[in-house]
Design a protein around this motif. Sequence first.
Motif, PDB file in Angstrom:
ATOM      1  N   SER B  14      45.439  90.947 128.766  1.00 48.60           N
ATOM      2  CA  SER B  14      44.149  91.545 129.142  1.00 48.60           C
ATOM      3  C   SER B  14      43.376  91.949 127.881  1.00 48.60           C
ATOM      4  O   SER B  14      42.163  91.828 127.829  1.00 48.60           O
ATOM      5  CB  SER B  14      44.339  92.738 130.082  1.00 48.60           C
ATOM      6  N   TYR B  15      44.097  92.395 126.841  1.00 45.52           N
ATOM      7  CA  TYR B  15      43.421  92.687 125.569  1.00 45.52           C
ATOM      8  C   TYR B  15      42.873  91.406 124.942  1.00 45.52           C
ATOM      9  O   TYR B  15      41.859  91.432 124.258  1.00 45.52           O
ATOM     10  CB  TYR B  15      44.389  93.349 124.579  1.00 45.52           C
ATOM     11  N   ASN B  16      43.567  90.292 125.191  1.00 52.64           N
ATOM     12  CA  ASN B  16      43.103  89.008 124.654  1.00 52.64           C
ATOM     13  C   ASN B  16      41.954  88.432 125.484  1.00 52.64           C
ATOM     14  O   ASN B  16      41.452  87.362 125.171  1.00 52.64           O
ATOM     15  CB  ASN B  16      44.253  87.994 124.631  1.00 52.64           C
ATOM     16  N   GLY B  17      41.591  89.120 126.578  1.00 49.17           N
ATOM     17  CA  GLY B  17      40.458  88.669 127.393  1.00 49.17           C
ATOM     18  C   GLY B  17      40.826  87.640 128.439  1.00 49.17           C
ATOM     19  O   GLY B  17      39.960  86.933 128.946  1.00 49.17           O
ATOM     20  N   LEU B  18      42.120  87.543 128.782  1.00 47.95           N
ATOM     21  CA  LEU B  18      42.514  86.574 129.809  1.00 47.95           C
ATOM     22  C   LEU B  18      42.502  87.240 131.181  1.00 47.95           C
ATOM     23  O   LEU B  18      42.794  88.431 131.284  1.00 47.95           O
ATOM     24  CB  LEU B  18      43.924  86.041 129.512  1.00 47.95           C
ATOM     25  N   PRO B  19      42.173  86.496 132.240  1.00 42.76           N
ATOM     26  CA  PRO B  19      42.160  87.106 133.583  1.00 42.76           C
ATOM     27  C   PRO B  19      43.544  87.598 133.971  1.00 42.76           C
ATOM     28  O   PRO B  19      44.549  87.081 133.469  1.00 42.76           O
ATOM     29  CB  PRO B  19      41.720  85.961 134.500  1.00 42.76           C
ATOM     30  N   GLU B  20      43.585  88.570 134.883  1.00 45.28           N
ATOM     31  CA  GLU B  20      44.862  89.178 135.245  1.00 45.28           C
ATOM     32  C   GLU B  20      45.720  88.224 136.081  1.00 45.28           C
ATOM     33  O   GLU B  20      45.204  87.322 136.749  1.00 45.28           O
ATOM     34  CB  GLU B  20      44.616  90.446 136.043  1.00 45.28           C
TER      35      GLU B  20
END
Lengths: 175, 254
Positions: B14-20
Amino acid sequence: MDNEELLAQLRAHDEAGLDALIDQYGDLIRQVIWRYLRGGYERGYTQDIENRCYYKIWAKIDTYDAAKGNFEAWVGTIAKHQALDYKKGLKGTFQDLDLAADYLAADEPEPEIDWQPYLQQLSGQQLTVFKLFFVDGLYPMEIAQQLKMKPTAVYKNLSRARQKIQKGGQQAWQS
Amino acid sequence: MAILTNPFINVINSYNGLPEQPAPAYLSDELKQLFRKREVALYISMRQVLDQVTQLLGDGEKIINMLPMTNEANSGYATDGIMGMYAPDSEATKWYRDSQSSLRGNRLMIFTDRRIIFFIVIEFMDDPNQYFSYSYESIKSIKLKSKYFRSADLEHVGKTHTYGSYTLDFETTDRHIFTEFLTKENGELFKQNLLTIPGMQHIEVGNKASRVNRLDYIFSNFSFSFKVFLWVGFGITAWCFIAAVATWIMTLLH
């Protein structure tokens, strides 16, 4: 757990307080976020926004002042701002993590567009409806209730506002 | 809190910006809620860790992304069992231990535009000097070898389903050796970084570990040690089997 006890535990950074916060206010936070995230794609990031809300509450609990409003409203405001920030294209970057921007390799944010020249051409009611819909993210039915007008009038105001802004944009581009 | 699926990879993603990723479907609603609480607690701990990381960065140095590693998904060779034991010092670390039921298992590799920063989360929380820094200039070549394992779980019985993984191994010019077992997602992120981070462009990628000192090919090479262990183990087993059969035949003859 009542609010007094919850606040005391959160201020003491007690894990039980965090658990109680998730139990008691988790649904509220999710409802507020989903109010502003309408599409399935955006809602794929719900938990990330929730995490940011919980962190904000955890880190900023000392700034909560009961004299200024109840805790529920404060939590709701945090969730609203986090959801709106996310919508503004900050997702997938580190720019909204409160880390100093100097340390992050994310792209530079696009400069804010000055909407004032475009919005000047709208009438008072059109401007109000336009802002409630696009800035605050309210549904037309909610705008109608808030402004005490018919939903069809809301749609009409939005449509005319869009037309005016489109015309104004073309003129600005041509000039 | 009971041990459930480790949320470390989810949180870092999530910190890397990937969807959950959705919580595992086999969990009941109550367990999902417990898992969620654990995830939130970890998210808050990791914010504190990231604040510490920013203190390490030099002038103009920027974080590109982060690669999470856990005992569950990667190797537990040096961070599980006796090697995984740790006594937390600070209150924040004690909270991390209690909320995550985890000690040295969670590791993080941070890619900046100049170097790789690697640390074991719980150690780094206690002491901000407990980390390894590998500048890209000091890495001449790496081993990034992909491997595929055939699945043995009930879900894929009778199907040709394989799981991919990678072995990562490199030695820096100042003779620090790093060896790790990467998941498919880890390996893809590492390859992406090799292609996109300008400072990593000069690094040679191959299937063989390279060492500055020749003795390190034997004594500091996990892959070689594993093969030796395997063959010695096989040899001892074979010898015992042959000895047992010979004894049995001798007994029959007498």
